[in-house]
Design an enzyme around this catalytic site. Structure first.
Site, PDB file in Angstrom:
ATOM      1  N   LEU A   1      -2.971  -8.486  13.272  1.00 49.08           N
ATOM      2  CA  LEU A   1      -3.428  -8.549  14.655  1.00 49.08           C
ATOM      3  C   LEU A   1      -3.679 -10.027  14.935  1.00 49.08           C
ATOM      4  O   LEU A   1      -4.419 -10.689  14.207  1.00 49.08           O
ATOM      5  CB  LEU A   1      -4.707  -7.732  14.829  1.00 49.08           C
ATOM      6  CG  LEU A   1      -5.255  -7.565  16.250  1.00 49.08           C
ATOM      7  CD1 LEU A   1      -4.227  -6.893  17.145  1.00 49.08           C
ATOM      8  CD2 LEU A   1      -6.546  -6.761  16.222  1.00 49.08           C
ATOM      9  N   ASP A   2      -3.022 -10.558  15.945  1.00 53.14           N
ATOM     10  CA  ASP A   2      -3.062 -11.986  16.249  1.00 53.14           C
ATOM     11  C   ASP A   2      -4.507 -12.503  16.330  1.00 53.14           C
ATOM     12  O   ASP A   2      -5.390 -11.783  16.822  1.00 53.14           O
ATOM     13  CB  ASP A   2      -2.347 -12.230  17.587  1.00 53.14           C
ATOM     14  CG  ASP A   2      -2.051 -13.700  17.823  1.00 53.14           C
ATOM     15  OD1 ASP A   2      -0.949 -14.138  17.479  1.00 53.14           O
ATOM     16  OD2 ASP A   2      -2.933 -14.407  18.351  1.00 53.14           O
ATOM     17  N   PRO A   3      -4.754 -13.740  15.859  1.00 49.94           N
ATOM     18  CA  PRO A   3      -6.107 -14.293  15.965  1.00 49.94           C
ATOM     19  C   PRO A   3      -6.659 -14.292  17.385  1.00 49.94           C
ATOM     20  O   PRO A   3      -7.875 -14.185  17.583  1.00 49.94           O
ATOM     21  CB  PRO A   3      -5.943 -15.727  15.436  1.00 49.94           C
ATOM     22  CG  PRO A   3      -4.785 -15.643  14.482  1.00 49.94           C
ATOM     23  CD  PRO A   3      -3.854 -14.641  15.092  1.00 49.94           C
ATOM     24  N   LEU A   4      -5.774 -14.405  18.386  1.00 51.23           N
ATOM     25  CA  LEU A   4      -6.231 -14.428  19.778  1.00 51.23           C
ATOM     26  C   LEU A   4      -6.478 -13.027  20.324  1.00 51.23           C
ATOM     27  O   LEU A   4      -6.886 -12.873  21.474  1.00 51.23           O
ATOM     28  CB  LEU A   4      -5.195 -15.144  20.657  1.00 51.23           C
ATOM     29  CG  LEU A   4      -5.014 -16.639  20.375  1.00 51.23           C
ATOM     30  CD1 LEU A   4      -3.938 -17.225  21.279  1.00 51.23           C
ATOM     31  CD2 LEU A   4      -6.321 -17.390  20.547  1.00 51.23           C
ATOM     32  N   ALA A   5      -6.210 -11.996  19.513  1.00 51.22           N
ATOM     33  CA  ALA A   5      -6.458 -10.616  19.927  1.00 51.22           C
ATOM     34  C   ALA A   5      -7.701 -10.093  19.221  1.00 51.22           C
ATOM     35  O   ALA A   5      -8.052 -10.521  18.123  1.00 51.22           O
ATOM     36  CB  ALA A   5      -5.256  -9.737  19.592  1.00 51.22           C
TER      37      ALA A   5
END
Length: 349
Positions: free
Chosen positions: A70-74
């Site tokens: 899961l993307d760091p920005l998510a």
């Protein structure tokens, strides 16, 4: 030369005395053989692996793995697997996903999200955000669609992630990928900000979807927020934050460890009698009077001394032509470990 060596030894001895006695090293905390799944509500800015390592350390778990990045920005749902549950991490990786996406209309960026340089700004007219216009734009991307993976993604080309090429200003040709958007619900429209609920297949790029909806409206768009709310049969309901886990005692953390089969909860269940269960665990096919099924979860009975009606996960299988065919088996040690973990100390099996 010998005088010089003696002088060095004397100097070292003086330094040791000045430092005083060395403090004893803290003993390493022993690792535990835990089996199950933690539903983590991942915070913003943390990578999936960093989140996994932090929770693994908090639980003192011997073996752990996550179910896809899961993307760091998510933010949002990140199932973490421990022990026997790691054998089913691919199930969650392949499962359908659900997201709440926040989209800024009127601006396109180099990365498709808020981190990238703004490439173009366009006016967002009231007609563009009218309910029927937004509904039509979302419907245009519902069902099976082809997406071109963004350059700022972790997809590999010749052993390197695409985002590495993007940082060097190199554009790589990407083949379209077929994904399925099961549904898009419009949750909120406030000015130029659109919030949508997306149910989709694995591998869907939500930032690409946001860009495409913006182009469909004629104003462009980029993603400014993303929260995963579901993966297969699990959701944010019952998920725990990293901050909350850090504040808990070890027994409180253990209480958030769900059974390994939570990742298989939407599969049909097959229960075997003791003799068939033992043979199934060795990898042998068993005859069953059930219809064909691509994937089922298989259980066997626990010893008679255990609680009445209880059963234990043995693994996964498929049913074809009246045969139960193992696909992923737990070891006898893992089965026993799950039984021990689920049984109170004063009620030994």
């Amino acid at each position: 030369m010998s005088d010089l060596l003696v002088q060095r030894e004397d100097t070292a001895e003086v330094r040791r005395e000045a430092r005083g006695p060395r403090a004893p090293r803290a003993p390493k905390m022993p690792r535990r053989h835990l089996h199950g799944v933690i539903l983590l509500d991942k915070p913003l800015g943390l990578s999936s692996n960093d989140a996994l390592q932090k929770v693994k350390w908090l639980l003192r778990a011997e073996k752990a793995g996550h179910t896809g990045t899961l993307d760091p920005l998510a933010t949002g749902l990140l199932p973490l697997c421990f022990g026997a549950a790691t054998k089913f991490s691919q199930v969650s990786l392949d499962a359908d996903k659900r997201y709440t996406a926040t989209v800024l209309l009127g601006q396109t960026t180099a990365t498709g999200d808020a981190e990238g340089e703004v490439l173009r700004t366009r006016e967002v007219t009231p007609e563009m955000t009218a309910p029927e216009r937004l509904r039509a734009a979302c419907d245009a991307f519902t069902g099976e669609i082809d997406q071109i993976p963004p350059m700022h993604s972790a997809l590999k080309h010749q052993g390197r992630a695409l985002y590495e090429y993007a940082r060097e200003g190199i554009e790589i040709e990407r083949a379209p990928r077929r994904v399925t958007i099961h549904g898009i619900d419009i949750l909120r429209v406030q000015g130029d900000v659109l919030e949508i609920d997306v149910r989709c297949s694995k591998g869907t790029y939500i930032r690409t979807l946001a860009q495409d909806i913006g182009e469909q409206l004629g104003c462009g768009a980029h993603l400014i927020g993303l929260r995963r709310t579901g993966s297969g049969g699990v959701s944010l309901q019952g998920a725990v934050t990293l901050e909350a886990l850090q504040a808990m005692t070890e027994s409180e953390r253990d209480a958030h460890l769900l059974p390994a089969d939570v990742l298989l909860s939407d599969w049909p269940e097959v229960q075997l009698p003791a003799e068939d269960a033992a043979r199934f665990l060795t990898g042998l096919r068993r005859r069953v009077t059930l219809g064909d099924a691509p994937q089922v979860r298989v259980y066997g009975p626990v010893p008679a001394s255990a609680s009445a009606g209880r059963h234990v996960l043995l693994g996964s299988a498929r049913i074809q032509g009246g045969e139960l065919i193992p696909t992923r088996l737990l070891s006898p040690l893992e089965v026993q470990g799950m039984l021990d973990q689920a049984t109170p100390p004063d009620h030994p099996i």
